[in-house]
Motif scaffolding. Structure first.
Motif, short mmCIF file in Angstrom:
data_model
loop_
_atom_site.label_atom_id
_atom_site.label_comp_id
_atom_site.label_asym_id
_atom_site.label_seq_id
_atom_site.Cartn_x
_atom_site.Cartn_y
_atom_site.Cartn_z
N ILE A 1 -29.62 51.63 46.42
CA ILE A 1 -29.05 51.47 45.10
C ILE A 1 -27.53 51.50 45.09
CG2 ILE A 1 -31.08 52.21 43.81
CD1 ILE A 1 -29.99 54.92 43.65
N ASP B 1 -35.95 50.71 35.68
CA ASP B 1 -35.11 50.68 36.89
C ASP B 1 -35.12 52.04 37.57
OD1 ASP B 1 -34.58 48.24 35.97
OD2 ASP B 1 -32.39 48.49 35.81
N TYR C 1 -37.64 56.17 46.39
CA TYR C 1 -37.28 57.37 47.15
C TYR C 1 -38.53 58.06 47.68
CZ TYR C 1 -32.35 57.25 45.90
OH TYR C 1 -31.04 56.91 45.78
N LEU D 1 -32.17 47.20 42.28
CA LEU D 1 -32.33 48.42 43.06
C LEU D 1 -31.75 48.23 44.46
CD1 LEU D 1 -35.93 49.42 41.97
CD2 LEU D 1 -33.81 50.56 41.37
N ASP E 1 -32.07 61.06 45.37
CA ASP E 1 -30.62 61.17 45.36
C ASP E 1 -30.15 60.94 43.92
OD1 ASP E 1 -27.94 61.08 45.62
OD2 ASP E 1 -27.93 59.66 47.32
N ALA F 1 -26.83 59.16 43.39
CA ALA F 1 -26.87 57.71 43.61
C ALA F 1 -27.48 57.00 42.41
CB ALA F 1 -27.68 57.40 44.87
N ILE F 2 -28.53 57.59 41.86
CA ILE F 2 -29.15 56.98 40.69
C ILE F 2 -28.15 56.91 39.55
CG2 ILE F 2 -30.91 57.33 38.90
CD1 ILE F 2 -32.74 58.47 41.05
N GLN G 1 -35.04 50.19 49.01
CA GLN G 1 -33.94 50.01 48.09
C GLN G 1 -32.69 50.65 48.62
OE1 GLN G 1 -36.11 51.78 44.97
NE2 GLN G 1 -35.12 53.76 45.20
N ASN H 1 -25.21 54.41 40.36
CA ASN H 1 -25.51 52.99 40.53
C ASN H 1 -26.37 52.38 39.43
OD1 ASN H 1 -24.30 52.42 43.23
ND2 ASN H 1 -25.61 54.16 43.75
N ILE H 2 -27.27 53.18 38.88
CA ILE H 2 -28.17 52.58 37.90
C ILE H 2 -27.80 52.99 36.48
CG2 ILE H 2 -30.56 52.25 37.20
CD1 ILE H 2 -31.40 52.84 40.01
N ALA I 1 -36.60 53.22 41.18
CA ALA I 1 -35.77 53.91 42.16
C ALA I 1 -36.48 55.17 42.64
CB ALA I 1 -34.41 54.25 41.55
N LEU I 2 -37.07 55.92 41.70
CA LEU I 2 -37.77 57.15 42.08
C LEU I 2 -38.93 56.82 43.02
CD1 LEU I 2 -37.96 59.00 38.63
CD2 LEU I 2 -36.46 59.50 40.57
#
Lengths: 294, 533, 305, 511
Positions: free
Chosen positions: A57, D371, D379, A80, D305, D308-309, A55, D312-313, D375-376
């Motif tokens: 993001i 979401d 990472y 993502l 990050d 970033a999360i 991903q 962006n999310i 993402a986690l």
């Protein structure tokens, strides 16, 4: 009406079937599409530099090329920032593997039972018919959901569950065809020759029901793909982050109204693959039907 | 409703009819330049094998040709109406069921199973605006006339509640509802048992005379025509090759093909009675019954297929079982072949009880030939594989030896070596039956059980197969057990005959004696129903 | 005829019995209902208390017997999650799904049968090909995807229909269409082939020889024969609508039995899932039974056998 | 086939059911809740959905003022500390339940005893029982609370962790039935429940007997329908199509998009909610599991990050989180926290050090914010773990059973601006959801609320925060943004504490 007795230059049945297949538009179209999908699945790593799970993001929801995106991500990226083309391509693998796996399991169960019921008839047939009645009455999706939920979601579990729940058509068709073939005189001739059941089933019955089985296999292949997508959509299928098309649709659902391509692209891929498979099935049925009629 | 046809005018007339059908890769001329004329009260027989164009001619007269068929003719009229210029709607309103009616080969399937016969009879009139009462009266009248018992009571019954013969009677009545001038009967008796056949043909004759209609009788069986047709037309591959008064054609056929057709009718044979051989098959008071259900949920019924049958088959002789469908003769054959075990009684093969004869030994002793040359060969195997199969199963010889033996048997049965790698779908019916015979012979059995060996074949082919069997019997000293409903075949082949009805033996005797002086009523009916020349 | 009905009912019952056993065993082996039932924040003692209270510590066959007996008394157990009798939950959700199923079946009939008839009347023409294409397409479209597309286009982009829920009859139109379409291919093909087959039969040829043609031939002679198998397949399809409703109701947020099923599975509400498995199966079995009886009644060959 | 009866049936249904569209004309506000309301009785569910519903139908003794975020008297008139552990509350004399009956001290005593009684299974038992010893009525209007120790949060607890029920509310035929108030909870708030359809909707009506001088008397809309709409896409569609007026917690992507259409408004409001991943440091799921190794836990913290999360999310008004509480809360001192910077290389080397150079299978169990979860997982996959998301509807059961190795949790602290509203619930080991296995920490956290000395509390919170972050019991992820979708027909201003107060919704331009 009286038959038109044409002295056609004969050719062996297999070659005749192949020739008819080559001239059947549905089979040619369906076959080409299916082969393309298979190639995409096999060569996915060569076709895209991206990984399906990586991903980024900072680069989310990039629209596809035709909706104002760029060629870096021809099909855009998802929520993502994963490359959608890569996910689609790797997703083909899941669909094809599930399709092949599940319909093979269903085929083995259904054909075995169908051959037994059709060949021996009587009590065996009654038992198998009862099994069939039970299987038909089972609410497939609900049962599949419950099973996957209980066992725990994974691609293998989905394959097994879908396979175990989709054998009725194999059974019905194999059973009917076996019954018909069994009553044919060449089978009786073999029995009069003193042949035991197994050689009769493998030599006389099976070759004559194979075409039906192949047709059903194709349809079940399509159905299994849809079943996997449905289960994944409902959240009890292939687990994230695997790029199952059904899961992609479920994940894209939130963005349906604003980034509709997230739903449309995997849906269209699913539709195209299944329709190609079904067209092949229809075609195969057309092509093998004249022999079945004799 | 429709004006009576002028007596001086022919009921139906065709000049120079050509029918072409679209087939894959071009068109086929199913009928070529056919002309015919038919007067009231006259019966014209059209005879020919399948594909000769005889049915196409009839369908052209009714305007019922399959879609895509092209019709060209100088003239074609029925009851004064010019069919060529009529639209489908006009044909429906004026020709079909009115000026011309038709009955078909299959009485079992020609009635709509979900409507009562009353409705199907009356609608022929009510659909054209006649009152129901009128139609009902007429229908009952006709049902009486065709000899259906209790027409009033059975009026509201459904087709499945009638027998085949009764259904054909109903269909004849239905065809006559609107008093047509022309009745076309397409193989009206082929699907019926022999004893019923004669009754239906007689009924047609009676109706023709009573109602003054013209009849076109389409058949593949010269025997049918000899008694029932005034004139005969012989067709071959769409062309009329001979036409004339029935007696004249039969006595002095002009065309080679006609002669062959007439010759191919089985003749009484003149074989010296075989010497008394040892008893190969002894059957003592054998019975067989089946329990079955029509559907998954219909009640169980028991059918007694064979009751207390006893006979002996001696080495070298040919024994024929004769009977109509359901008489139990095929069940008998199945028991001999080990396909099922008798419920009661004993069967001894070459002196040993059949239950203790191992399958493979039995296979060496007797082999079957079946009726249907399409169903008796595995379509997925090549001819050589099919013929070789018994050797494979019995594991006899090496590959080369098996191939050698296969070629030998093929030659014996008159199969060209070029068929070696062919598949059944590439062969004609006669050729297939030869393959079936070859397969039966490859183990050198002593007995061949022939279950209706020719009834699925065209007449001219039948003769060839019978000749082949006769020849093989002589050369290989075979014992034949012949199962058939065709008395002609019996007369040509059999030394002895056993007549069966409803699972029981009615009469048995030497062929010549039994044909000359039957002692039982049933046998007499059976013999009388065969249209001898 | 009576024997036929009795036999059929007997089969239906034995199928139901088998399925109840499967449903019971499956969920009792696979999950521990006491743990699920105790819910969030439960202690081990509490689980044990529940286990004893509901008899989960008794032998399995006894539990099954009790479950079955109370089932036939109308006591389907109690939902772990909703803390409501399952019977009440079912009663609350079932009418919604029944209406959806009924409407979708109507859609199927209204689309599939005319299409099948048209195709059969014009075999190998453009009409036929269009009808077959619709069938092939409808077979390949994932139902949930179609539902989402329908919402996207017909409820949001052009707000013609409501988006979700089941408050009024208008809420059912889109889902009924989506669910109904899934049965169209089967029914359309069956109508088409059935009619083509019937049109090729001897009795139709005989009817034509009598002077029948066109619409009269179709409706007065061919239709009834061709629709006999369609009727039973329709009933089967009706039975399968419950399964289809699982997906459709999820997409359209319709509070019917299908959505209840999904929720119950996802939260592991064992008594509800068990009962629904059995109910779905029985619904199908009885739809089938009804189809058979209907067929027997429509077909004189069975009725008068 | 005769279809006529069937078609007639359908036609009859079509006519019989009038298309009822709830809207301003009916004076009906439609609010969408994403998760179902399994009970209308707020004592039995602690989800935010029930908090919102509870504020509508229940009046507690105290209420958190939306302006000052200080507790103010609601059903109570005043309170007085007799000593550190004895509190006397005086009730108003004009508070009525929805059946019209007056609220008395007997009702209050009954309600608190109901919570104190463990067998009634209320969700607040553990929290209240921790500090409250007994309750007694002094007279009709006065209630005395005998506390086990000095408790700083007592008024907040009155506001959110209790409901006042009529005496005998849970007694059915002399037996205490916890579910007695499930369907139609009898409250005393500005709205009363008139219909409850499980899993589908709750219908509320303005309570006519509500007293006008209540701080909650701003309620103006006659009817409120709460519809349960499970997925946000449907919520968004409904809001755009006019079927829903008010939706909360909508993912920023969707909310922003809807806002851009102009068919509804997107408001990113403040929130007290924080999201975190709790790790099985105690080894409850597996005594030798990788999570018992502090290096692994730290590695997981370094791997993500957060910025970033957030950027962006989550977006909206969210922010990265490094503390086990929301930094705007009292006592939540960010400077006390050990901050784990985004450093995947360090994470990998920490893993290698712990002996997991080739990774291990990490299952993250979660039931919300898919979401972010993905993402986690992404990472963690990136640092070489075989990470997988197990997305369940019900995390609580396996969580309480101690089966999970890592699970996502979030806490809105009931929007109480005090770290004492979140940390005790998450770190005192008598809670089944706690996976730290750290008894010393448990005691430390317990002590944060047992004094009225705010400086001392602050000190103890600092200490606890340092301990928690240093041990990396959690992977704190982010502070939430609370996104509302508001129909153009309504007016709503979200109070700073992040607790949605639906009764404050007004029609646009309403008088």
């Amino acid at each position: 009406m009286s038959a038109v007795d044409l002295d056609l230059e004969g050719e062996p049945p297999l070659r005749a079937t192949l020739r008819r297949m080559r001239h059947h538009k549905g089979i040619v179209f369906g076959g080409v599409v299916v082969v393309i999908f298979m190639l995409l699945a096999v060569f996915a790593p060569l076709l895209t530099p991206y990984d399906y799970a990586t991903q980024n993001i900072a680069n989310r929801m990039v629209p596809p090329v035709w909706a104002g995106g760029n060629w870096t991500h021809p099909f855009g990226t998802d929520h993502l920032g994963r490359d959608y083309l890569a996910r689609l391509l790797y997703g083909t693998r899941i669909s094809v593997i599930v399709g092949v796996g599940a319909s093979t399991i269903g085929c083995c169960i259904g054909v075995t039972l169908g051959l037994a019921a059709g060949y021996w008839g009587g009590r065996v047939d009654r038992f198998v018919s009862f099994l069939l009645a039970c299987q038909l009455a089972m609410p497939t999706i609900l049962l599949a959901m419950a099973l996957v939920f209980i066992i725990g979601p994974s691609t293998l579990v989905v394959i097994c569950v879908v396979g175990v729940l989709h054998w009725n058509l194999f059974l019905v068709v194999t059973r009917a065809a076996t019954m018909r073939v069994r009553e044919m005189e060449f089978v009786q001739a073999s029995r009069a020759l003193g042949a035991s059941p197994m050689p009769i089933i493998t030599h006389d019955v099976l070759p004559n029901v194979t075409s039906h089985i192949i047709v059903i296999y194709t349809f079940e292949f399509g159905k299994a793909i849809l079943a996997e997508a449905t289960l994944s959509f409902l959240g009890v299928g292939v687990p994230a982050p695997a790029p199952s098309w059904g899961l992609m649709i479920a994940e894209g659902r939130n963005a349906l109204f604003f980034q509709p391509w997230l739903v449309i692209i995997p849906g269209a891929a699913l539709f195209l693959l299944v329709i190609a498979v079904n067209l092949m099935g229809d075609g195969l049925r057309d092509v093998t039907a004249p022999e079945a009629r004799q | 409703m429709n004006e009576q046809t002028n007596a001086s005018q022919p009921t139906a007339e065709i000049e120079n009819l050509t029918v072409s059908l679209p087939v894959p890769g071009g068109t086929l001329e199913a009928v070529k330049g056919l002309s015919l004329s038919l007067s009231p009260r006259e019966t014209l027989g059209i005879v020919g094998e399948s594909g000769s164009g005889k049915s196409m001619t009839a369908l052209a007269l009714m305007g019922l040709l399959p879609p895509g068929a092209r019709v060209e003719a100088d003239r074609m009229q029925v009851g004064g109406a010019d069919i060529l210029t009529m639209s489908d709607r006009q044909l429906s309103a004026d020709i079909r069921g009115h000026k011309a009616a038709m009955i078909f080969q299959e009485p079992m399937t020609s009635l709509n199973p979900v409507y009562s016969i009353g409705r199907q009879l009356t609608e022929a009139m009510t659909m054209h605006g006649q009152r129901y009462d009128t139609a009902r009266t007429r229908a009952l009248e006709l049902l009486h006339a065709v000899g259906l018992p209790d027409p009033e009571e059975r009026f509201s019954q459904y087709p499945h509640q009638f027998s085949g013969g009764q259904r054909q009677r109903i269909l004849i009545a239905m065809a006559l509802m609107n008093s047509p001038g022309l009745l076309i009967a397409d193989e009206p008796t082929t699907a019926l048992d022999v004893t019923i056949q004669a009754q239906i043909l007689d009924l047609l004759k009676e109706m023709r005379e009573k109602l003054g209609i013209a009849v076109i009788l389409i058949t593949h069986d010269f025997g049918v025509l000899s008694h029932h047709a005034d004139r005969v037309m012989v067709m071959l591959k769409g062309e009329v090759i001979e036409t004339g008064r029935t007696e004249a054609v039969l006595r002095k056929p002009q065309h080679e093909y006609t002669r062959r057709l007439i010759d191919s009718l089985p003749k009484a044979h003149s074989r010296p009675p075989p010497p008394d051989g040892t008893a190969l098959i002894e059957v003592e008071q054998v019975s067989q019954s089946y329990k079955f259900r029509r559907g998954l949920f219909s009640p169980i019924r028991t059918i007694e297929a064979v009751k207390d049958v006893s006979f002996t088959l001696s080495e070298g002789e040919t024994l024929a079982f004769v009977g109509e469908s359901g008489s139990g003769k095929s069940t008998l054959a199945r028991m001999l072949l080990g396909l099922e075990a008798p419920k009661a009684g004993r069967i001894r093969l070459d002196g040993t009880d059949i239950a203790s004869v191992p399958d493979k030994v039995r296979a060496h002793l007797l082999q079957p030939i079946f009726q249907d040359p399409y169903g008796s060969l595995n379509p997925r195997m090549s001819v050589s594989q099919i013929i070789r199969r018994p050797l494979d199963i019995h594991e006899i010889g090496t590959r080369a030896e098996r191939a050698e033996r296969t070629r030998a048997v093929m030659e014996q049965t008159g199969l060209s070596p070029r068929f070696f790698h062919a598949f059944p779908s590439q062969m004609s019916g006669g050729q297939r039956q030869r393959v079936a015979i070859a397969r039966a012979l490859i183990l050198n059995p002593r007995i061949i059980v022939c279950d209706e060996p020719t009834s699925a074949l065209d007449v001219s082919i039948q003769a060839q197969i019978l000749t082949l069997l006769e020849g093989l019997r002589g050369r290989l000293n075979l014992t034949l057990l012949l199962i058939t409903h065709d008395l002609g075949v019996v007369r040509q082949m059999a030394d002895r005959v056993i007549v069966m009805q409803d699972g029981q033996v009615v009469e048995a005797g030497m062929t010549a004696e039994l044909f000359a002086a039957p002692t039982q009523d049933y046998t007499r009916t059976l013999l009388a129903s065969v249209s001898a020349l | 005829m009576l024997e036929y009905i009795l036999r059929r009912c007997g089969l239906a019952l034995s199928v139901g019995f088998t399925i109840s056993l499967v449903a019971f065993l499956l969920l009792n082996f696979a999950t521990d209902p006491a743990v699920t039932m105790a819910g969030e924040e439960a202690t081990t003692e509490e689980i044990e208390r529940l286990r004893a209270l509901y008899g989960f510590d008794r032998p399995l066959y006894l539990q099954y017997y009790n479950w079955l007996v109370s089932f036939f008394r109308g006591d389907f157990g109690e939902s772990v999650h909703w803390r409501l009798p399952v019977a009440e939950l079912v009663a609350r959700h079932f009418p919604v799904t029944l209406l959806l199923a009924g409407m979708s079946l109507t859609v199927t009939i209204l689309v599939a049968i005319p299409l099948g008839v048209l195709a059969a009347m014009n075999p190998n023409t453009l009409i036929d090909r269009i009808a077959l294409s619709i069938a092939v397409a409808a077979q390949a479209i994932p139902n949930f995807w179609l539902g989402m597309m329908a919402i996207l286009l017909l409820a949001v982009t052009w707000p013609i229909f409501p988006v979700s829920g089941n408050n009024t009859i208008w809420h059912f139109i889109l889902p009924a269409f989506v669910l109904g379409l899934s049965s169209v291919p089967a029914i359309m093909r069956l109508t088409r082939t059935g009619l083509l087959e019937v049109m090729g039969t001897d009795y139709i040829r005989a009817a034509r020889a009598k002077g029948y043609r066109g619409g009269a031939l179709l409706f007065r002679h061919a239709m009834r024969n061709a629709l006999l198998p369609v009727v039973s397949v329709l009933a089967v399809q009706f039975g399968e609508k419950l399964g289809g409703a699982i997906v459709t109701e999820t997409v359209f947020a319709i509070n019917g039995i299908g959505r209840l099923a999904v929720q119950s599975v996802l939260i592991g509400d064992v008594p509800v899932v068990q009962s629904l498995l059995f109910l779905f199966a029985m619904f199908f079995v009885f739809a089938n039974l009804l189809a058979d009886l209907l067929n027997a009644w429509l077909d004189p060959r069975i009725r008068l056998a | 086939m005769n279809l006529k009866p069937f078609l007639l049936c359908i036609a009859a249904t079509l006519i019989a059911v009038p298309p009822a569209v709830a809207d301003r004309q009916d004076d009906t506000l439609v609010a969408a809740f994403p998760r179902e309301i399994s009970t209308t009785d707020g004592l039995y569910n602690t989800r935010r959905e029930n908090d919102i519903l509870g504020l509508l139908i229940d009046d507690a003794l105290y209420y958190v003022d939306p302006e000052t975020q200080e507790p103010v008297a609601l059903s109570a008139l005043s309170h007085e500390f007799v000593n550190d552990t004895t509190l006397v509350v005086t009730l108003r004399d004009d508070v009525t339940f929805h059946d019209g009956s007056l609220m008395t001290s007997a009702d209050v005593v009954y309600s608190f005893n109901h919570i104190l009684d463990e067998t009634t299974e209320t969700r607040f038992h553990a929290r209240i029982d921790r500090w409250l010893d007994s309750v007694e009525a002094l007279d009709e209007r006065r209630v005395q609370f005998n506390m086990k120790y000095p408790y700083a949060m007592v008024l907040y607890d009155f506001a959110y962790y209790t409901k006042i029920r009529q005496e005998g509310s849970y007694e059915v035929d002399g037996v205490t039935v916890p579910d007695a108030q499930r369907e139609l909870a009898l409250g005393s708030g500005p709205y009363r429940v008139i219909e409850y359809i499980p899993g589908q909707q709750v219908t509320l009506e303005l309570y006519e007997g509500y007293r006008e001088d209540s701080p909650k008397a701003v309620a103006s809309i006659r009817n409120i329908t709460i519809r349960i709409i499970g997925d946000y896409a449907t919520q968004a569609a409904e809001v755009m199509a006019g079927g829903v007026h008010w939706a909360f917690n909508v993912p920023t992507d969707i909310a922003e998009n809807v806002g851009n259409t102009g068919r509804a408004r997107f408001v990113a409001g403040p929130s007290m909610r924080v999201g975190y991943v709790a790790l099985d440091a105690a080894g409850r799921s597996d005594p030798d599991g990788p999570m018992t190794d502090i290096r692994v836990r730290r590695a997981l913290n370094h791997a993500i990050d957060r910025q970033a999360i957030v950027d962006n999310i989550v977006r909206g008004s969210s922010g990265p989180l490094s503390t086990p509480c929301q930094p705007i809360q009292f006592g939540c001192d960010e400077s006390a926290a050990v901050v784990y910077a985004y450093d995947p290389d360090l994470a990998r080397s920490l893993l290698a050090e712990a002996g997991y150079a080739d990774g291990f299978e990490l299952v993250l169990t979660a039931s919300r914010d898919r979401d972010v979860m993905e993402a986690l997982v992404g990472y963690w996959t990136a640092i070489g773990l075989d990470a997988r998301l197990d997305y369940l509807r019900n995390v609580a059961t396996p969580r309480n059973a101690g089966e999970l190795m890592a699970f996502y949790g979030s806490s809105g602290s009931f929007s109480i601006p005090d770290a004492g509203a979140i940390m005790p619930d998450r770190f005192i080991t008598d809670q089944q959801r706690v996976y730290t296995g750290d008894e010393a920490l448990s005691e430390l956290v317990a002590s944060t609320n047992s004094t009225y000395d705010q400086d001392l509390r602050k000190e103890r919170f600092r200490e606890a925060i340092t301990r928690i972050t240093d041990q990396a019991y959690w992977v704190p992820v982010h502070r939430y943004s609370q996104n509302f979708l508001l129909s153009n027909e309504i007016e709503y201003v979200q109070p700073e504490d992040g607790m949605p107060r639906l009764f404050m919704v007004r029609w646009q331009n309403a008088d």
